[in-house]
Design a protein around this motif. Structure first.
Motif, mmCIF file in Angstrom:
data_model
loop_
_atom_site.group_PDB
_atom_site.id
_atom_site.type_symbol
_atom_site.label_atom_id
_atom_site.label_comp_id
_atom_site.label_asym_id
_atom_site.label_seq_id
_atom_site.Cartn_x
_atom_site.Cartn_y
_atom_site.Cartn_z
ATOM 1 N N SER A 1 0.792 -1.216 0.000
ATOM 2 C CA SER A 1 0.000 0.000 0.000
ATOM 3 C C SER A 1 0.831 1.277 0.000
ATOM 4 O O SER A 1 0.321 2.345 -0.344
ATOM 5 C CB SER A 1 -0.950 0.016 1.205
ATOM 6 N N GLU B 1 -6.127 7.479 3.695
ATOM 7 C CA GLU B 1 -6.016 6.148 4.275
ATOM 8 C C GLU B 1 -4.674 5.892 4.958
ATOM 9 O O GLU B 1 -4.496 4.862 5.606
ATOM 10 C CB GLU B 1 -6.292 5.059 3.229
ATOM 11 N N ASP B 2 -3.733 6.819 4.816
ATOM 12 C CA ASP B 2 -2.478 6.729 5.551
ATOM 13 C C ASP B 2 -2.625 7.232 6.986
ATOM 14 O O ASP B 2 -1.689 7.088 7.780
ATOM 15 C CB ASP B 2 -1.377 7.526 4.854
#
Length: 121
Positions: A62, A88-89
């Motif tokens: 990812s 999303e980090d």
């Protein structure tokens, strides 16, 4: 005992960059791998990136191509350069090292307290 102190977390817009640092100190005989893990609310801690004392690196799929891990062995410090950040980090990022301490009998994993990274959309 080994202490790990992280720094560099913060709030950044999507597409931005942050650089995390982690310095290890204590009664260290040797350090094998150092790395970064992260944990988002309600989720399990996951591997982000690791690096060996020789400089070999491994990344989660990812983050591959966006994050770069590096280390300064003389300073017992590991870094994580994070580019093209995505919402999303967002997570608490934890530093980890696998080390052998003076007087110890085995290799052990040690963890920092974590630093918050928040990426806004």
């Amino acid at each position: 005992q080994v202490q790990l102190v992280e720094s560099g977390g913060g709030l950044v817009q999507a597409g931005g960059s942050l650089r995390l640092s982690c310095a290890a100190s204590g009664n260290i005989l040797s350090i094998n791998t150092m790395g970064w893990y992260r944990q988002a609310p309600g989720k399990q801690r996951e591997l982000v990136a690791t690096t060996t004392s020789g400089g070999s690196s491994n990344y989660a799929d990812s983050v591959k191509g966006r994050f770069t891990i590096s280390r300064d062995n003389a300073k017992n410090t590991v870094y994580l350069q994070m580019n093209s950040l995505k919402p999303e980090d967002t997570a608490v990022y934890y530093c980890n090292c696998n080390a052998f301490v003076w007087g110890g009998v085995r290799w052990n994993d040690y963890w920092g307290q974590g630093t918050q990274v928040t990426v806004s959309s």
